[in-house]
Scaffold this active site. Structure first.
Site, PDB file in Angstrom:
ATOM      1  N   HIS A 198       0.836  -1.211   0.000  1.00 51.29           N
ATOM      2  CA  HIS A 198       0.000   0.000   0.000  1.00 51.29           C
ATOM      3  C   HIS A 198       0.872   1.263   0.000  1.00 51.29           C
ATOM      4  O   HIS A 198       0.615   2.214  -0.733  1.00 51.29           O
ATOM      5  CB  HIS A 198      -0.887   0.046   1.247  1.00 51.29           C
ATOM      6  CG  HIS A 198      -1.981  -0.984   1.305  1.00 51.29           C
ATOM      7  ND1 HIS A 198      -2.103  -1.873   2.346  1.00 51.29           N
ATOM      8  CD2 HIS A 198      -3.013  -1.246   0.481  1.00 51.29           C
ATOM      9  CE1 HIS A 198      -3.168  -2.642   2.151  1.00 51.29           C
ATOM     10  NE2 HIS A 198      -3.736  -2.281   1.027  1.00 51.29           N
ATOM     11  N   SER A 202      -2.857  -7.990   2.565  1.00 46.13           N
ATOM     12  CA  SER A 202      -3.286  -7.889   3.969  1.00 46.13           C
ATOM     13  C   SER A 202      -3.794  -9.239   4.461  1.00 46.13           C
ATOM     14  O   SER A 202      -3.564  -9.624   5.607  1.00 46.13           O
ATOM     15  CB  SER A 202      -4.393  -6.845   4.112  1.00 46.13           C
ATOM     16  OG  SER A 202      -3.935  -5.585   3.696  1.00 46.13           O
TER      17      SER A 202
END
Ligand code: ADP
Length: 162
Positions: free
Chosen positions: A18, A134
Site C-alpha cells: 500500500h 493484507s
C-alpha cells in the site's frame, strides 16, 4: 486546479505494498486521500479507528514533502458518491498479479456505470511487494510467521499485541 486522487481500500492492515502505491500516486496527483472503507459487511480484523491510526503512523516514514499532500479519511457510503463529495474524479487502485485483474475490472466497470466521469487508474507496486496482501499478512501472523518485511513498524507492533 489541483488534481485530487482517492485511494480506497480496507487497509486491514496497511502494508509496504500500500505504501508503495501511495508514494507512486503522488507523481500523478497533487493531493491524495487515502479512503478507508468502513464497510460493515466485510469482516475486518482491525477496527476502523485502529486502521486509520496505523495508516497515519505508517505514512510518517514518507518524505515530508509528500506527507503534506496526503489525507487519511474513512468512508462508508458508495465509493463513487464519496469521490464526488471530495470534488475528485480519479480513483487509484493497485495491481499485483493477474488475479487482481478480474475483481478490479468488474469494480471499475460498475463504478463507471454509476458515474461515467470518474476515472480509475492502476499502479503497479515494486516487484518486491507483489506478493504482499493484507489477507496473507493476517494468516502468517496468526500462525507465528515473520511479517516484518511486509508491514511498517507500527503495524508490526500493533499486531504483536493482539
Ligand atoms: P480492498 O478490500 O478494497 O481490496 P485492500 O486494502 O486489500 O482493499 O487493497 C486496496 C488497494 O491496494 C487494491 O487496489 C489492492 O489491489 C492494492 N494493493 C494491496 N496490496 C498491494 C500490493 N502489495 N501491491 C500493489 N497493490 C496492492
Amino acid at each position: 486546479m489541483s488534481k485530487i486522487g482517492i485511494y480506497p481500500g480496507s487497509f486491514d492492515p496497511i502494508t509496504y505494498g500500500h505504501l508503495d502505491i501511495i508514494q507512486r500516486s503522488l507523481s500523478v496527483v497533487d493531493e491524495l486521500i487515502i479512503a478507508v472503507s468502513n464497510n460493515k459487511s466485510k469482516n475486518h480484523l482491525i477496527t476502523i479507528d485502529d486502521r486509520l491510526n496505523l495508516i497515519n503512523q505508517s505514512i510518517l516514514s514518507l518524505p515530508e514533502k509528500d506527507l503534506s499532500k496526503i489525507k487519511v479519511e474513512k468512508f462508508d457510503n458508495l465509493l463513487v458518491h464519496y469521490v464526488k463529495s471530495k470534488n475528485a474524479s480519479l480513483i487509484i487502485r493497485g495491481l499485483r498479479a493477474v488475479s487482481d485483474f478480474e475483481y478490479e475490472f468488474l469494480m471499475t466497470g460498475m463504478n463507471r456505470s454509476i458515474d461515467k466521469d470518474i476515472e480509475t487508474i492502476f499502479l503497479m507496486s515494486s516487484e518486491k511487494y507483489h506478493f504482499i496482501s493484507s489477507r496473507f499478512i493476517k494468516e502468517i501472523h496468526k500462525l507465528g510467521g515473520d511479517i516484518s518485511k511486509s508491514v511498517p513498524k507500527p503495524v508490526l507492533d500493533f499486531l504483536s499485541k493482539i
